[in-house]
Design a protein around this motif. Structure first.
Motif, PDB file in Angstrom:
ATOM      1  N   LYS A 187       0.833  -1.198   0.000  1.00 13.22           N
ATOM      2  CA  LYS A 187       0.000   0.000   0.000  1.00 13.22           C
ATOM      3  C   LYS A 187       0.872   1.253   0.000  1.00 13.22           C
ATOM      4  O   LYS A 187       1.969   1.259   0.561  1.00 13.22           O
ATOM      5  CB  LYS A 187      -0.920   0.013   1.218  1.00 13.22           C
ATOM      6  CG  LYS A 187      -2.013  -1.036   1.179  1.00 13.22           C
ATOM      7  CD  LYS A 187      -2.966  -0.875   2.354  1.00 13.22           C
ATOM      8  CE  LYS A 187      -4.088  -1.899   2.316  1.00 13.22           C
ATOM      9  NZ  LYS A 187      -5.032  -1.728   3.442  1.00 13.22           N
ATOM     10  N   THR A 188       0.383   2.309  -0.619  1.00 12.32           N
ATOM     11  CA  THR A 188       1.065   3.595  -0.590  1.00 12.32           C
ATOM     12  C   THR A 188       0.858   4.243   0.778  1.00 12.32           C
ATOM     13  O   THR A 188       0.008   3.809   1.570  1.00 12.32           O
ATOM     14  CB  THR A 188       0.521   4.530  -1.675  1.00 12.32           C
ATOM     15  OG1 THR A 188      -0.854   4.836  -1.374  1.00 12.32           O
ATOM     16  CG2 THR A 188       0.604   3.885  -3.057  1.00 12.32           C
ATOM     17  N   SER A 189       1.619   5.304   1.044  1.00 12.06           N
ATOM     18  CA  SER A 189       1.466   6.022   2.317  1.00 12.06           C
ATOM     19  C   SER A 189       0.049   6.557   2.469  1.00 12.06           C
ATOM     20  O   SER A 189      -0.532   6.519   3.561  1.00 12.06           O
ATOM     21  CB  SER A 189       2.478   7.176   2.397  1.00 12.06           C
ATOM     22  OG  SER A 189       3.794   6.678   2.407  1.00 12.06           O
ATOM     23  N   GLU A 191      -2.694   5.316   1.154  1.00 10.82           N
ATOM     24  CA  GLU A 191      -3.597   4.188   1.408  1.00 10.82           C
ATOM     25  C   GLU A 191      -3.462   3.686   2.841  1.00 10.82           C
ATOM     26  O   GLU A 191      -4.452   3.325   3.480  1.00 10.82           O
ATOM     27  CB  GLU A 191      -3.317   3.062   0.409  1.00 10.82           C
ATOM     28  CG  GLU A 191      -3.739   3.389  -1.016  1.00 10.82           C
ATOM     29  CD  GLU A 191      -3.229   2.374  -2.029  1.00 10.82           C
ATOM     30  OE1 GLU A 191      -3.833   2.268  -3.102  1.00 10.82           O
ATOM     31  OE2 GLU A 191      -2.211   1.697  -1.733  1.00 10.82           O
ATOM     32  N   GLU A 200      -1.356  11.410   6.530  1.00 13.25           N
ATOM     33  CA  GLU A 200      -0.256  10.801   5.769  1.00 13.25           C
ATOM     34  C   GLU A 200       1.106  11.117   6.382  1.00 13.25           C
ATOM     35  O   GLU A 200       2.021  10.290   6.364  1.00 13.25           O
ATOM     36  CB  GLU A 200      -0.303  11.287   4.315  1.00 13.25           C
ATOM     37  CG  GLU A 200       0.678  10.558   3.408  1.00 13.25           C
ATOM     38  CD  GLU A 200       0.529  10.978   1.950  1.00 13.25           C
ATOM     39  OE1 GLU A 200       1.342  10.522   1.133  1.00 13.25           O
ATOM     40  OE2 GLU A 200      -0.395  11.772   1.635  1.00 13.25           O
TER      41      GLU A 200
END
Length: 230
Positions: A187-189, A191, A200
């Protein structure tokens, strides 16, 4: 923990220089960063003072340092706005003294930052002499509280934090382990922040702590290192 107000510490003796290795100044205004850098080098006797204009740049710097003695961070800047990300910064760098140096003198901002576990809140309106005294009091183990808070009689009891060097995965906090679990799902930051209901900037601070614990500098290196252990 001892609490010091600026009127109580101006009489401290600052005549005996104490060498400190690394300080990091995080502020999105060049003039402020330059002024703080000069103060920390010339008046607080730091050997190295590094600068970052935003939270992400600060985390990149901090990831490269073997140890950091002081983090001086603005409250409102790109990547971080308000006290929300501060608890994660405190968790990620427990051996550093962390102070917020801000133009805000809002009671809510001050109490919120101190409750997040930082070691002091220094208004930018203070004189250079007062700022130096405030930083020295924090470096000596006290918590700095602006005099307007002390005069109002506001109770400030931030959570104590054990100062220890984070070495290895066994020292990750429960929240950092949650972030790690989400990271392993690719997952991205952004997400991860949505999944854990945090901002974030908080995720990025937790990731910095994870990278330090693993001895890596990026998410791809972290994933590869963990994969090699399994």
């Amino acid at each position: 923990m001892t609490i010091a107000g600026s009127e109580h510490i101006l009489s401290q003796s600052l005549n005996m220089p104490v060498q400190r290795r690394f300080a990091v100044v995080v502020d999105d205004h060049d003039l402020v960063r330059d002024g703080l850098r000069r103060v920390l080098l010339d008046r607080c006797h730091f050997e190295n003072v590094l600068e970052a204009a935003d939270l992400e740049g600060a985390l990149d710097l901090l990831a490269q340092l073997p140890i950091v003695d002081l983090i001086a961070i603005d409250l409102h800047m790109p990547g971080a706005s308000g006290p929300e990300a501060l608890p994660a910064l405190v968790e990620a760098f427990p051996d550093a003294r962390i102070v917020v140096i801000s133009g805000s003198e809002s009671r809510d901002d001050i109490v919120g930052c101190l409750a997040a576990g930082v070691d002091g809140y220094i208004p930018k309106s203070l004189s250079v002499v007062e700022i130096v005294a405030a930083i020295e009091s924090v470096l000596s183990g006290q918590m700095f509280v602006p005099r307007n808070i002390l005069r109002r009689g506001v109770a400030v009891d931030p959570p104590s934090r054990a100062r220890r060097e984070i070495v290895g995965m066994e020292h990750l906090t429960p929240r950092q382990r949650e972030v790690l679990g989400e990271l392993l799902l690719a997952k991205t930051s952004k997400e991860i922040a949505r999944a854990l209901n945090v901002v974030e900037g908080t995720v990025k601070i937790h990731l910095a702590a994870i990278y330090r614990a693993l001895g890596v500098r990026s998410r791809s290196e972290a994933i590869a290192k963990l994969a090699s252990r399994s």
